[in-house]
Write an enzyme that holds these catalytic residues in place. Structure first.
Site, PDB file in Angstrom:
ATOM      1  N   HIS A   1       0.842  -1.187   0.000  1.00 42.98           N
ATOM      2  CA  HIS A   1       0.000   0.000   0.000  1.00 42.98           C
ATOM      3  C   HIS A   1       0.879   1.241   0.000  1.00 42.98           C
ATOM      4  O   HIS A   1       2.032   1.189   0.424  1.00 42.98           O
ATOM      5  CB  HIS A   1      -0.947   0.008   1.210  1.00 42.98           C
ATOM      6  N   ALA A   2       0.306   2.314  -0.505  1.00 43.12           N
ATOM      7  CA  ALA A   2       1.061   3.565  -0.575  1.00 43.12           C
ATOM      8  C   ALA A   2       0.091   4.721  -0.709  1.00 43.12           C
ATOM      9  O   ALA A   2      -1.067   4.542  -1.082  1.00 43.12           O
ATOM     10  CB  ALA A   2       2.009   3.537  -1.776  1.00 43.12           C
TER      11      ALA A   2
END
Length: 154
Positions: free
Chosen positions: A66-67
């Site tokens: 995730h980012a």
């Protein structure tokens, strides 16, 4: 928040194999570009930057990369099923074959954490993972993921 709000049917794919985590991130970035209009280079950079903080392989063949992206307006998901598991530096040292990526706006805050928790709860369910591993059709995989949450909520 529903998985169906985060994950477009077209953002689900089965890939025969990925040669490395970085190569997989390039595949994810391409899907993010096609499905959500994100700059693929920015997606790869953001995923690699987050991964450098600590591996997102959570164990049992599952990774939740995730980012945050400055260009994201909403939290978006991408799901990839790998036919050939990939070393992901997971906590249990097992290779990964189920990858659920979340891309969130810089200012998502609590919403990003809620989305991660939702995905994590769904992916911790052994029967859902067994169904995901038994199917290679993206439409079927999307249905398994989105119906699983509806069933859990009932």
């Amino acid at each position: 928040m529903q998985l169906s709000e985060l994950l477009k049917p077209a953002a689900v794919k089965t890939i025969a194999s990925a040669t490395s985590k970085k190569r997989l991130f390039h595949d994810i970035a391409e899907m993010a570009h096609v499905n959500y209009g994100f700059n693929a280079h920015d997606v790869v950079d953001a995923l690699l930057e987050r991964e450098n903080l600590g591996p997102t392989g959570v164990g049992q063949g599952i990774a939740l990369p995730h980012a945050r992206l400055h260009e994201a307006e909403n939290i978006c998901g991408i799901f990839i099923r790998l036919e050939k598991p990939l070393d992901f530096d997971s906590v249990d040292r097992q290779p990964v074959d189920l990858v659920f990526t979340l891309l969130a706006p810089d200012a998502a805050g609590v919403e990003h954490l809620k989305a991660l928790a939702l995905v994590s709860r769904t992916m911790r369910n052994p029967s859902i993972c067994a169904k995901l591993r038994a199917n290679s059709d993206p439409a079927t995989i999307h249905a398994i993921l989105t119906e699983a949450q509806a069933t859990q909520a009932a």
